[in-house]
Design an enzyme around this catalytic site. Structure first.
Site, short mmCIF file in Angstrom:
data_model
loop_
_atom_site.label_atom_id
_atom_site.label_comp_id
_atom_site.label_asym_id
_atom_site.label_seq_id
_atom_site.Cartn_x
_atom_site.Cartn_y
_atom_site.Cartn_z
N CYS A 142 0.82 -1.20 0.00
CA CYS A 142 0.00 0.00 0.00
C CYS A 142 0.86 1.27 0.00
O CYS A 142 1.56 1.53 -0.96
CB CYS A 142 -1.00 -0.03 1.16
SG CYS A 142 -2.41 1.11 0.87
N LYS A 163 -11.91 8.53 -2.37
CA LYS A 163 -11.21 7.41 -1.75
C LYS A 163 -11.61 6.09 -2.40
O LYS A 163 -12.79 5.86 -2.70
CB LYS A 163 -11.51 7.36 -0.26
CG LYS A 163 -10.78 6.25 0.48
CD LYS A 163 -11.07 6.28 1.98
CE LYS A 163 -10.30 5.17 2.69
NZ LYS A 163 -10.53 5.18 4.16
N SER A 192 -7.87 0.41 0.31
CA SER A 192 -8.35 1.49 1.17
C SER A 192 -7.32 2.61 1.11
O SER A 192 -6.35 2.63 1.86
CB SER A 192 -8.53 0.99 2.61
OG SER A 192 -8.96 2.04 3.45
N HIS A 235 -4.28 -4.16 -0.10
CA HIS A 235 -4.11 -4.76 1.23
C HIS A 235 -4.53 -6.23 1.21
O HIS A 235 -5.53 -6.61 1.83
CB HIS A 235 -4.94 -4.01 2.27
CG HIS A 235 -4.29 -2.77 2.79
ND1 HIS A 235 -3.17 -2.78 3.58
CD2 HIS A 235 -4.62 -1.47 2.62
CE1 HIS A 235 -2.83 -1.54 3.89
NE2 HIS A 235 -3.70 -0.72 3.32
N GLU A 237 -3.43 -8.62 2.77
CA GLU A 237 -3.32 -9.23 4.10
C GLU A 237 -4.51 -8.91 5.00
O GLU A 237 -4.63 -9.48 6.10
CB GLU A 237 -2.03 -8.75 4.78
CG GLU A 237 -2.08 -7.38 5.45
CD GLU A 237 -2.08 -6.22 4.46
OE1 GLU A 237 -2.27 -5.07 4.90
OE2 GLU A 237 -1.90 -6.46 3.24
N ARG A 249 -15.23 3.54 11.81
CA ARG A 249 -14.39 4.61 12.35
C ARG A 249 -14.68 5.93 11.64
O ARG A 249 -14.86 6.97 12.28
CB ARG A 249 -12.92 4.24 12.19
CG ARG A 249 -11.92 5.31 12.64
CD ARG A 249 -10.58 5.06 11.99
NE ARG A 249 -10.64 5.20 10.53
CZ ARG A 249 -9.70 4.77 9.70
NH1 ARG A 249 -8.64 4.14 10.16
NH2 ARG A 249 -9.83 4.96 8.39
#
Length: 301
Positions: A142, A163, A192, A235, A237, A249
């Site tokens: 990332c 985003k 992300s 990502h 993982e 969040r």
């Protein structure tokens, strides 16, 4: 695969509960084999979650790994107990005279800053330079992928119109490259991020190969000709709940985030996420460890 980690590392109990084979260093020393030495520069705020995600991802080969976690000296994290860092992490200055078979550099929540404005940029740049002579293959994830492309090849990042958040379809471009061996013609990866890399600049660089990409999110796996530097813009993982926790969040922060794409069942957060990327994530880490580390690294480091 037996992963050699400290017996007190919090991730150990979770991995054992998931039936992942972990081995403490005392038992590992009784086996007459040389484990692969893997350094992980963990730049993520929640280091315990990232430890678990990466160790789980590395657990799918028969190779024995000896893990060394690294932290920065130029920036002190605030989202992890100091006692955890003191017990389980090393500073770069403590290991810079050693050599490693492989290294992973994680993402970091600093993507909207210019690289040179990041508090620990000089230290990360020093580590990336050091990796060229002290690590057989380095995997950048990332933000680290963007940072590595910038440091090694001068390829800049750019801010996206909105985003990228969700699980996106990707396609291998070179099926014979070992890093995508065993991949389906279409596979999914979590992303992300608010920034992207310049695909045209990557294609124009004769030292780089795009091994897989997405029509929506751009280049995904980029590597140099010998695989000593590999850049992964997503990502793979991530845990199944990672994007959900980020979404919740951001809702609490009043950021009005979009629902992560292709992530929740029927696109409804109330129905929970659907895990659709783990097999290819595991295959990528397996391929990296086997073909770009184990098959290449010298027996005597």
């Amino acid at each position: 695969m037996p992963i050699r980690i400290d017996s007190d590392l919090p991730a150990r109990a979770i991995l054992e509960e998931e039936n992942v084979f972990v081995m403490d260093k005392e038992r590992a020393c009784t086996q007459d084999i040389r484990p692969l030495r893997i350094a992980i520069l963990n730049l993520m705020p929640n280091k315990l979650d990232t430890e678990l995600h990466l160790l789980r991802s590395l657990s799918n080969t028969p190779l024995q790994l000896d893990i060394t976690f690294l932290q920065t000296e130029s920036y002190i994290p605030t989202h992890v107990p100091e006692s955890h860092l003191e017990k389980f992490y090393n500073y770069f200055s403590e290991i810079r005279d050693k050599k490693f078979d492989g290294m992973i550099i994680t993402g970091a929540p600093v993507e909207l800053k210019e690289f040179e404005d990041v508090d620990y940029w000089k230290e990360v740049a020093d580590i990336m330079e050091w990796s060229k002579s002290h690590v057989t293959s380095t995997l950048h994830i990332c933000w680290a992928a963007q940072a590595g492309l910038y440091y090694h090849y001068g390829i800049k990042k750019h801010i996206l119109d909105k985003k990228v958040s969700g699980v996106y379809a990707h396609y291998p471009l070179h099926n014979k490259l070992p890093i995508v061996r065993g991949f389906d013609d279409k596979f999914y990866v979590p992303h992300s991020r608010n920034t992207g890399v310049d695909g045209d600049a990557i294609r124009q660089n004769k030292e780089l190969i795009i091994a897989a990409e997405s029509n929506e999110t751009g280049p995904y796996i980029i590597l140099n000709q010998n695989g000593s530097q590999i850049f992964v813009t997503g990502h793979p993982e991530y845990d199944v709940m990672s994007l959900h926790l980020e979404y919740v969040r951001d809702l609490k922060r009043g950021l009005n985030p979009e629902i992560p794409k292709n992530y929740y069942k029927d696109n409804d957060p109330q129905k929970g996420p659907v895990k659709s990327w783990r097999c290819h994530a595991n295959a990528m880490y397996y391929n990296w460890l086997n073909y770009y580390v184990y098959q290449v690294t010298p027996y005597e480091l």
